[in-house]
Design an enzyme around this catalytic site. Structure first.
Site, PDB file in Angstrom:
ATOM      1  N   THR A 227      41.563  41.774  22.003  1.00 55.95           N
ATOM      2  CA  THR A 227      41.562  40.124  22.366  1.00 55.95           C
ATOM      3  C   THR A 227      40.030  40.220  22.857  1.00 55.95           C
ATOM      4  O   THR A 227      39.322  39.018  22.318  1.00 55.95           O
ATOM      5  CB  THR A 227      42.723  39.629  23.429  1.00 55.95           C
ATOM      6  OG1 THR A 227      44.072  39.967  22.738  1.00 55.95           O
ATOM      7  CG2 THR A 227      42.326  38.479  24.033  1.00 55.95           C
ATOM      8  N   GLU A 231      37.163  38.119  21.259  1.00 57.13           N
ATOM      9  CA  GLU A 231      36.488  36.853  21.927  1.00 57.13           C
ATOM     10  C   GLU A 231      34.865  36.951  22.134  1.00 57.13           C
ATOM     11  O   GLU A 231      34.108  36.014  22.049  1.00 57.13           O
ATOM     12  CB  GLU A 231      36.959  36.610  23.271  1.00 57.13           C
ATOM     13  CG  GLU A 231      38.656  36.085  23.397  1.00 57.13           C
ATOM     14  CD  GLU A 231      38.699  34.961  22.545  1.00 57.13           C
ATOM     15  OE1 GLU A 231      37.956  34.121  22.371  1.00 57.13           O
ATOM     16  OE2 GLU A 231      39.904  34.964  21.893  1.00 57.13           O
ATOM     17  N   HIS A 234      33.096  35.888  19.207  1.00 57.82           N
ATOM     18  CA  HIS A 234      32.984  34.884  19.063  1.00 57.82           C
ATOM     19  C   HIS A 234      31.620  34.358  20.086  1.00 57.82           C
ATOM     20  O   HIS A 234      30.805  33.634  19.573  1.00 57.82           O
ATOM     21  CB  HIS A 234      34.000  33.804  19.643  1.00 57.82           C
ATOM     22  CG  HIS A 234      35.402  33.640  18.837  1.00 57.82           C
ATOM     23  ND1 HIS A 234      35.203  33.250  17.650  1.00 57.82           N
ATOM     24  CD2 HIS A 234      36.672  33.605  19.103  1.00 57.82           C
ATOM     25  CE1 HIS A 234      36.278  33.107  17.119  1.00 57.82           C
ATOM     26  NE2 HIS A 234      37.301  33.346  17.912  1.00 57.82           N
ATOM     27  N   HIS A 240      36.119  32.468  13.269  1.00 52.75           N
ATOM     28  CA  HIS A 240      37.388  33.184  12.557  1.00 52.75           C
ATOM     29  C   HIS A 240      37.121  33.522  11.185  1.00 52.75           C
ATOM     30  O   HIS A 240      36.506  32.521  10.498  1.00 52.75           O
ATOM     31  CB  HIS A 240      38.512  32.346  12.788  1.00 52.75           C
ATOM     32  CG  HIS A 240      38.941  31.987  14.102  1.00 52.75           C
ATOM     33  ND1 HIS A 240      39.421  30.904  14.991  1.00 52.75           N
ATOM     34  CD2 HIS A 240      39.125  32.824  15.129  1.00 52.75           C
ATOM     35  CE1 HIS A 240      39.742  31.089  16.090  1.00 52.75           C
ATOM     36  NE2 HIS A 240      39.519  32.630  16.239  1.00 52.75           N
ATOM     37  N   ASP A 250      33.466  31.322   7.045  1.00 54.31           N
ATOM     38  CA  ASP A 250      33.145  31.820   8.432  1.00 54.31           C
ATOM     39  C   ASP A 250      31.648  31.975   8.617  1.00 54.31           C
ATOM     40  O   ASP A 250      31.348  32.624   9.380  1.00 54.31           O
ATOM     41  CB  ASP A 250      33.804  33.017   8.644  1.00 54.31           C
ATOM     42  CG  ASP A 250      33.310  34.314   7.753  1.00 54.31           C
ATOM     43  OD1 ASP A 250      32.766  34.017   6.750  1.00 54.31           O
ATOM     44  OD2 ASP A 250      33.938  35.356   7.900  1.00 54.31           O
ATOM     45  N   THR A 255      32.481  38.698   3.951  1.00 52.60           N
ATOM     46  CA  THR A 255      33.805  38.828   4.378  1.00 52.60           C
ATOM     47  C   THR A 255      34.582  37.807   3.249  1.00 52.60           C
ATOM     48  O   THR A 255      33.965  36.677   2.787  1.00 52.60           O
ATOM     49  CB  THR A 255      34.025  38.110   5.760  1.00 52.60           C
ATOM     50  OG1 THR A 255      33.293  36.668   5.739  1.00 52.60           O
ATOM     51  CG2 THR A 255      33.577  38.890   6.826  1.00 52.60           C
ATOM     52  N   ASP A 291      46.937  44.026  17.683  1.00 53.21           N
ATOM     53  CA  ASP A 291      45.636  44.944  17.793  1.00 53.21           C
ATOM     54  C   ASP A 291      45.560  46.152  17.107  1.00 53.21           C
ATOM     55  O   ASP A 291      44.396  46.518  16.561  1.00 53.21           O
ATOM     56  CB  ASP A 291      45.706  45.208  19.484  1.00 53.21           C
ATOM     57  CG  ASP A 291      45.159  44.192  20.424  1.00 53.21           C
ATOM     58  OD1 ASP A 291      44.724  42.772  19.903  1.00 53.21           O
ATOM     59  OD2 ASP A 291      44.851  44.388  21.646  1.00 53.21           O
TER      60      ASP A 291
HETATM   61 ZN   LIG Z   1      39.229  33.614  18.036  1.00 48.99          ZN
END
Ligand SMILES: [Zn+2]
Length: 643
Positions: A227, A231, A234, A240, A250, A255, A291
């Site tokens: 996580t 983050e 970002h 995303h 994105d 990608t 994960d």
């Molecule tokens: Zn996100």
């Protein structure tokens, strides 16, 4: 109405197929958070458009792989309501370790990346370190904690303000702020993209997502620390992977286009948006899979992140942050070698070793019993303190000040001021004359005092046949004192009269034993009623040398001395010839009786300076003799009385 009804039905259907709570589906709040920021900050869109232009320019000419590794200082703000939310240091370290491994592509599950995507996987060259100094320059563990009454936070930024139950951000141009707290509504985390407000810049993650592959958190299947990897992606300007739209973009070229977020861990290949080859990159950290299913960033994502650290980049300030530089390694060191000297009843001179790069020094001192310091500053490496209290213990410490920063204070060093009037006890008074001289031991220190302007201190000591050479030292002088050396009959042999409080010294190497007298006295009436001087008489079988190793006679300041003198005179027969020589030639000594008959004819090796030769006339008749010394072209004669 129809549409709304269908959406509502779909939402209910979605809930129906998810057996447990909403937290079972990854829920990143970043997109929603970002939309809210855009709504409340009218200039944000423009700032982010500028960053996007800058990023496009950078990515068009760089891969991001050519840059040096960037290490970003991180501060963890742990905001907890229950003890379970107060995650341990060990869990935070594990999380940081996983973050670093994921960004370096050193994650142990990198081999799970499908072969088709292995060539795209990147080491981002970005790493993270736990802050070692806070924004004020003080040492820190990089982890701060607060218990709050807030039982659950949302993506409204409350956790980023101390006033709202959270903890304030540190300067975001120098640190990555990461908050750990309890998030409601199944939210796992949210981040702020580059370009937003500094006060809220950073990453927030649900406390139970903190962990690593080897030390998992408690929010399975989102418990391996991914996580935070997502983050922080970002925070470093990654979107995303599905572009938050149906088959969206994105903003990264390598990608694959994919329809939407993936959950759980799909089977490769999962083909959407007409992609008939490798399909979705669902194992990318910027997807929504579990994960255990995530394991890669791409080279394109790495380049996009690297743009932030190029000259002019939105987060370039982090590249010069000192956040991870220990306070003690700032280049402004800690003074050492602290010592106090010249201590009196009211003054002391503090000294220390110079620190490289220091432009000045802060010195603080206090009575050992006090709690507050007196602080002063100096550009040198010593400081004279005045106005001190007698017979008191003081403490001091020194801090170096360099051009851009200050070092840390040294450890405290102590000293004690002298007592008034009772500094030393003089056990030798009264000894004002040679006849009242006090006998002292040789080869040991004694302490005595010149207590008045007329005070004189006489001492007596003896040498033996096996230890005939003499060195007299008078030091620790509280005033301008001098010293004289006399033989047993009171003839002055030498004087040392340096100025000020410079120590006095007499060296006398001789071939005979005897009794001597010393006089210590104040020059021009100098005295000190409270402080003693130190006297030491060393005797030895070996000749004493001066500090420089030069001929010892050069250290003697002689009274105006005749080139040839005899003492004692009158003599009982055993007497000393003193020859002040300016050469190293041998001296021939002859002694004639009143009839002109030579009763002694001998030869001595001489050195420059004063030479002392012992001559024995014992057994010869009493009367008048003539002592002749021939040295080179010099001939000297003196009359001697034997009685
Ligand atoms: Zn996100």
């Amino acid at each position: 109405m129809k549409v709304k009804s269908i959406l509502a039905s779909a939402f209910i259907a979605l809930l129906a197929i998810v057996p447990a709570s909403a937290q079972d589906l990854r829920n990143c709040g970043t997109t929603e958070y970002h939309q809210h920021q855009l709504d409340t900050d009218p200039q944000l869109a423009d700032r982010m458009a500028d960053i996007e232009t800058f990023t496009n320019n950078y990515v068009s000419t760089h891969t991001g792989q050519e840059k040096a590794i960037i290490t970003i200082p991180v501060v963890f703000h742990v905001v907890y309501n229950t003890s379970a939310q107060n995650i341990s240091d060990a869990v935070i370290y594990a999380q940081l370790d996983q973050l670093n491994k994921d960004f370096a592509r050193l994650n142990s599950d990198a081999g799970n990346t499908p072969a088709a995507f292995q060539g795209l996987a990147a080491n981002t060259q970005i790493q993270f370190c736990l802050a070692q100094r806070d924004p004020n320059g003080a040492a820190t563990t990089g982890i701060e904690r607060r218990q709050t009454t807030v039982t659950s936070f949302s993506s409204n930024n409350a956790v980023k303000y101390t006033a709202n139950g959270g903890l304030n951000a540190w300067n975001s141009s120098q640190y990555l702020n990461i908050w750990s707290c309890n998030l409601g509504s199944g939210l796992l985390g949210y981040a702020q993209f580059p370009g937003g407000s500094a006060a809220t810049d950073g990453v927030v993650c649900l406390f139970s997502t903190f962990g690593s592959l080897t030390l998992p958190g408690t929010s399975a299947p989102y418990n391996y620390g991914r996580t935070m990897t997502h983050e922080v992606g970002h925070w470093l300007n990654l979107r995303h992977i599905w572009g938050d739209a149906n088959c969206g973009s994105d903003l990264v070229s390598d990608t694959p286009t994919q329809q939407t977020s993936n959950y759980g861990c799909p089977t490769f290949p999962r083909r959407t948006c007409g992609n008939t080859t490798n399909g979705d990159m669902f194992m990318n950290y910027m997807d929504y899979t579990d994960d255990a299913c995530m394991n890669m960033f791409t080279t394109g994502q790495s380049a996009r992140m690297a743009a932030l650290f190029a000259t002019g980049g939105a987060r370039v300030g982090l590249t010069t942050s000192l956040g991870c530089t220990p306070v003690s390694q700032t280049g402004c060191g800690t003074p050492s070698g602290l010592a106090a000297s010249g201590i009196t009843t009211t003054t002391a001179t503090l000294g220390w070793s110079a620190v490289s790069g220091a432009t000045s020094y802060n010195v603080q001192y206090k009575l050992a019993s006090a709690t507050t310091f007196t602080t002063t500053s100096t550009t040198g490496t010593s400081l004279v303190l005045t106005g001190l209290t007698a017979a008191s213990s003081y403490q001091f410490q020194v801090q170096a000040v360099c051009s851009s920063t200050s070092g840390t204070y040294s450890a405290l060093t102590s000293f004690t001021t002298l007592s008034t009037g009772t500094t030393c006890t003089d056990t030798y008074e009264s000894n004002e004359t040679r006849t009242t001289a006090k006998t002292i031991a040789t080869n040991s220190n004694i302490s005595a005092r010149i207590g008045t302007a007329t005070d004189k201190d006489y001492f007596r000591f003896s040498t033996t046949s096996s230890a005939r050479n003499i060195r007299v030292t008078v030091d620790q002088l509280p005033a301008d004192y001098d010293v004289r050396l006399y033989n047993s009959s009171g003839s002055q042999l030498a004087i040392s009269q340096n100025s000020g409080t410079t120590a006095e010294s007499i060296i006398r190497n001789t071939n005979r034993s005897g009794t001597y007298f010393l006089q210590v006295y104040g020059y021009n009436g100098a005295f000190n009623a409270s402080s003693c001087y130190r006297l030491r008489v060393d005797v030895s079988s070996s000749s004493f040398k001066t500090m420089s190793g030069a001929d010892d006679s050069e250290s003697i300041e002689l009274e105006p001395l005749e080139a040839l003198s005899l003492f004692p005179n009158p003599s009982t027969g055993n007497f000393t010839v003193s020859l002040l020589s300016d050469s190293e030639n041998d001296a021939f000594v002859r002694v004639f009786d009143i009839t002109g008959k030579a009763v002694v004819n001998t030869r001595f090796a001489a050195t420059k300076g004063q030479n002392l030769f012992n001559v024995d006339l014992t057994g010869n008749a009493h009367g008048i003799y003539f002592v002749e010394v021939n040295q080179g072209a010099t001939r000297l004669v003196k009359k001697l009385i034997v009685e």
